[in-house]
Scaffold this motif. Structure first.
Motif, PDB file in Angstrom:
ATOM      1  N   PHE A  69      32.978  39.095  33.504  1.00 17.68           N
ATOM      2  CA  PHE A  69      32.792  40.471  33.994  1.00 17.68           C
ATOM      3  C   PHE A  69      32.984  40.570  35.504  1.00 17.68           C
ATOM      4  CE2 PHE A  69      29.831  39.494  30.488  1.00 17.68           C
ATOM      5  CZ  PHE A  69      30.470  40.206  29.487  1.00 17.68           C
ATOM      6  N   GLY A  70      33.882  39.754  36.026  1.00 20.14           N
ATOM      7  CA  GLY A  70      34.138  39.707  37.461  1.00 20.14           C
ATOM      8  C   GLY A  70      33.529  38.465  38.072  1.00 20.14           C
ATOM      9  N   MET A  71      34.121  38.018  39.175  1.00 26.36           N
ATOM     10  CA  MET A  71      33.593  36.862  39.907  1.00 26.36           C
ATOM     11  C   MET A  71      32.943  37.354  41.188  1.00 26.36           C
ATOM     12  SD  MET A  71      36.673  34.079  39.515  1.00 26.36           S
ATOM     13  CE  MET A  71      37.257  33.547  37.900  1.00 26.36           C
ATOM     14  N   LEU A  74      41.285  34.274  45.804  1.00 24.60           N
ATOM     15  CA  LEU A  74      40.270  35.170  45.268  1.00 24.60           C
ATOM     16  C   LEU A  74      40.594  36.564  45.775  1.00 24.60           C
ATOM     17  CD1 LEU A  74      37.068  32.987  45.746  1.00 24.60           C
ATOM     18  CD2 LEU A  74      38.022  33.762  43.564  1.00 24.60           C
ATOM     19  N   GLU A  75      40.744  37.496  44.852  1.00 14.56           N
ATOM     20  CA  GLU A  75      41.190  38.837  45.222  1.00 14.56           C
ATOM     21  C   GLU A  75      40.284  39.881  44.590  1.00 14.56           C
ATOM     22  OE1 GLU A  75      45.292  39.195  44.136  1.00 14.56           O
ATOM     23  OE2 GLU A  75      45.871  37.336  45.183  1.00 14.56           O
ATOM     24  N   ALA A  76      40.115  40.990  45.294  1.00 17.71           N
ATOM     25  CA  ALA A  76      39.351  42.130  44.786  1.00 17.71           C
ATOM     26  C   ALA A  76      40.213  43.373  44.905  1.00 17.71           C
ATOM     27  CB  ALA A  76      38.053  42.298  45.569  1.00 17.71           C
ATOM     28  N   ILE A 129      40.574  37.791  49.731  1.00 13.74           N
ATOM     29  CA  ILE A 129      39.270  37.354  50.233  1.00 13.74           C
ATOM     30  C   ILE A 129      39.254  35.854  50.535  1.00 13.74           C
ATOM     31  CG2 ILE A 129      36.856  37.028  49.482  1.00 13.74           C
ATOM     32  CD1 ILE A 129      36.953  39.807  48.315  1.00 13.74           C
ATOM     33  N   ALA A 130      40.031  35.069  49.818  1.00 16.85           N
ATOM     34  CA  ALA A 130      40.139  33.633  50.087  1.00 16.85           C
ATOM     35  C   ALA A 130      41.468  33.155  49.539  1.00 16.85           C
ATOM     36  CB  ALA A 130      38.990  32.865  49.440  1.00 16.85           C
ATOM     37  N   LYS A 131      42.058  32.161  50.225  1.00 18.06           N
ATOM     38  CA  LYS A 131      43.384  31.697  49.809  1.00 18.06           C
ATOM     39  C   LYS A 131      43.565  30.245  50.214  1.00 18.06           C
ATOM     40  CE  LYS A 131      46.916  33.461  51.953  1.00 18.06           C
ATOM     41  NZ  LYS A 131      47.972  34.441  52.333  1.00 18.06           N
ATOM     42  N   ALA A 132      44.272  29.481  49.383  1.00 18.55           N
ATOM     43  CA  ALA A 132      44.618  28.100  49.705  1.00 18.55           C
ATOM     44  C   ALA A 132      45.969  27.785  49.075  1.00 18.55           C
ATOM     45  CB  ALA A 132      43.555  27.137  49.187  1.00 18.55           C
ATOM     46  N   LEU A 189      40.262  35.352  40.095  1.00 18.16           N
ATOM     47  CA  LEU A 189      40.968  34.163  40.558  1.00 18.16           C
ATOM     48  C   LEU A 189      42.434  34.314  40.183  1.00 18.16           C
ATOM     49  CD1 LEU A 189      40.885  31.175  41.636  1.00 18.16           C
ATOM     50  CD2 LEU A 189      40.642  30.517  39.228  1.00 18.16           C
ATOM     51  N   VAL A 190      43.329  34.130  41.171  1.00 20.95           N
ATOM     52  CA  VAL A 190      44.763  34.285  40.927  1.00 20.95           C
ATOM     53  C   VAL A 190      45.470  32.980  41.288  1.00 20.95           C
ATOM     54  CG1 VAL A 190      46.832  35.624  41.442  1.00 20.95           C
ATOM     55  CG2 VAL A 190      44.595  36.745  41.467  1.00 20.95           C
TER      56      VAL A 190
END
Length: 621
Positions: A108-110, A135-137, A143-146, A174-175
């Motif tokens: 139900f979402g992270m 991590l995307e909203a 919001i975070a990327k690697a 999470l993408v």
């Protein structure tokens, strides 16, 4: 019919010189059933759902890519891995140009927190130069990327990344994007992906959500019963809980349909359960299958493996490192014994079939492990026990009226020459889906009865413990995880206060009070039932340091004047109550109800607020 009106005389008399019995040091514990996404989607900190692509559609025998979606015009489909473990046969194939990939929205979402770190891993093989994990909203910058180095060829490779959130959001996803180098950007790239995992870096023991473990730790549990409930039995023996299928390589454990309507990863298996007990300082109370499910019973001549399961689980938990199962525990990273103390054989099983199977398993355990305290079920009038040292597991799900009324005196008379484990109890009717003040006060009255009768009642645990706020098949539950936090049923406050205020000796206490009558239904029963409820109820104990502890419950919806005899002087007074009988916490108001403590002089009189638990602790002089 007597009415407990404001101003009525209630007299509570404590006799500090008369010890009724010793108090049970393990009385208050917790019961963890995998119900309503309480492990996956709850205290187990894994954020990816269907992480190994082994979930089926409902309980059907058809695999699904549920909880995964394509991004960047990707083509994606399930694939079967060659020469793979039977429980780890599938992966996902992703095809597309630069930027193609897949996304997972978790449970139900992270929920992510600004500044927090998250550990990402996945297994991958294929042909791409680099990959990007983020991590995307919705409606926000990433919001975070690697960036992860690419792979080429048929060999599986495990890759990792650390994601640090630059913002907070309860609804991230999470993408994973295939991101080949700019040269050749029109080329179609392909990768196979499996074992996708994302954990908060601060997870307790690397496994458990820290905020939820803190809620459990606040309860100061003496024991933790697991996996308990219908999860032990399963609908059929195929779905029954078998602990040996929950240890070892995380990806080779069976994913399993849960009767509460979801797939379990068994990421928290027998070993992880013992780690959680260790983290909480709670004694393990393991519940093992007795060869019975809801619909099937194993023939007696096939019970050998179930008897061996019981012996082996004790050896796994407590055996030396040179024993067969102690060595398996040591190989899993824990050479020290866990100290399993209690073993329950079966859950809510009864009748002759249960008695025969219990006797078979209990005999084997007693002969090889006499140090283990055994627990048997009280179900369908099963009262036969082989050894009076065994504990009987009693379950109570009822209304606030029943808890305040007849159940508050359930153990005033001895039930037999054995001890009692109240393994499951809660108000489940005439209350809100998130619990209510009156339900919690009803449970408090019942718990006073358990405290007064510790000569026989040795263990007790509220049920159920957790439910994801967006998956509540059973209601109410004690703690409700959300994607970015949690809130509690008012019952949590009552459990916490009882556990914080334990005694060494049970003292004689008497109460002179009025009664009132109610007539209510019962869960799963037709018709109405009469209840006679005492307005004010009490228990009294002396703590190990000599302090006197007096607990009072006002079961009425009016203030009650109380005359208190036998205990006087400077004390701490803790009150738990609320503005109305239906008051409760919720996602919008997670802290609507709280207890309050303040210094208080016990000088003979007090007024109890409506529907309240009031605890006085007078230190030793």
């Amino acid at each position: 019919m007597a009415i407990c009106a404001f101003g009525a005389e209630n007299i509570v008399t404590v006799d500090p010189a008369t010890v009724v019995s010793e108090a049970s040091p393990d009385l208050w514990g917790i019961f963890f059933e995998d119900i309503d996404l309480s492990l996956d989607g709850g205290v187990y900190a894994e954020m990816v759902r269907n992480r190994s692509f082994e979930d089926f559609e409902g309980r059907k025998n058809e695999l699904t890519l549920e909880f995964w979606n394509p991004v960047g015009n990707a083509e994606y489909f399930l694939s079967e891995k060659k020469n793979a473990h039977a429980n780890d046969r599938h992966c996902v194939t992703v095809r597309g140009k630069r930027g193609a990939g897949i996304a997972n929205e978790g449970y139900f979402g992270m929920g992510v927190r600004k500044g927090a770190e998250y550990n990402f891993t996945m297994a991958v093989r294929g042909d791409f130069a680099t990959a990007e994990v983020s991590l995307e909203a919705y409606g926000k910058p990433t919001i975070a990327k690697a960036t992860i180095d690419g792979v080429s060829g048929d060999e599986w490779k495990t890759v990792t990344a650390k994601l640090v959130a630059n913002d907070s959001d309860p609804q991230c996803r999470l993408v994973i994007r295939l991101a080949p180098a700019p040269i050749g950007g029109r080329k179609i790239h392909e990768a196979q992906i499996d074992h996708v995992s994302l954990f908060p870096a601060d997870a307790v023991a690397g496994l458990f959500r820290r905020d939820l473990v803190e809620k459990l730790a606040a309860l100061k549990p003496s024991f933790l019963r697991f996996p308990g409930g219908c999860w032990v039995e399963g609908d059929t023996m195929k779905e029954a809980y078998r602990w040996k299928k929950t240890i070892g390589d995380m990806w080779e454990r069976r994913t399993q349909w849960n009767i509460w309507k979801y797939w379990s990863t068994n990421g928290v298996g027998f070993h992880e359960y013992l780690l959680l007990c260790e983290a909480l300082g709670a004694k393990p109370l393991f519940c093992i299958n007795v060869g019975m499910s809801h619909k099937e019973t194993v023939p007696m001549d096939k019970m050998g493996e179930f008897v061996q399961d019981a012996l082996d689980c004790i050896e796994y938990a407590n055996g030396p490192v040179d024993s067969k199962w102690g060595s398996v525990r040591a190989a899993a990273g824990h050479p020290e014994p866990f100290g399993l103390k209690y073993l329950e054989i079966g859950n809510e099983n009864g009748g002759k079939a249960y008695e025969e199977r219990y006797a078979l398993m209990a005999k084997a355990v007693r002969e090889k492990h006499p140090e283990i305290q055994l627990v048997f079920d009280n179900w369908k009038e099963t009262k036969r026990v082989d050894d009076p040292k065994d504990l009987r597991d009693d379950h109570f799900y009822d209304t606030p009226d029943a808890m305040m009324g007849e159940l508050a005196h359930e153990y005033d008379s001895a039930k037999g020459d054995f001890s009692i484990f109240v393994g499951e109890y809660a108000v489940v009717a005439d209350t809100h889906r998130y619990g209510s003040l009156r339900a919690a006060i009803g449970e408090a009255a019942f718990m006073l009865g358990l405290e007064r009768n510790q000569s026989q009642v040795k263990l007790a645990a509220y049920a159920p413990l957790f439910a994801n706020a967006q998956h509540t098949v059973w209601t109410p539950n004690m703690i409700y995880p959300t994607t970015d936090g949690c809130f509690v049923n008012p019952s949590w406050n009552v459990q916490k206060l009882f556990s914080e205020n334990r005694g060494k000796d049970v003292l004689k206490v008497s109460v002179s009070t009025d009664t009132f009558e109610t007539r209510t239904g019962k869960p799963w029963n037709k018709g109405k039932f009469n209840h006679t409820i005492e307005c004010v109820q009490a228990s009294a104990m002396r703590a190990a340091d000599g302090s006197l502890i007096l607990k009072l419950v006002n079961c009425t919806e009016t203030p009650q004047d109380v005359q208190i005899n036998g205990i006087a002087g400077e004390a701490t007074r803790t009150v738990f109550t609320g503005p109305s009988r239906d008051a409760h916490n919720s996602p919008a108001e997670p802290d609507a109800l709280k207890e309050e403590s303040a210094p208080f002089t016990l000088s003979g009189r007090d007024t109890l607020p409506p529907l309240s638990l009031v605890i006085y602790v007078r230190p030793t002089h």
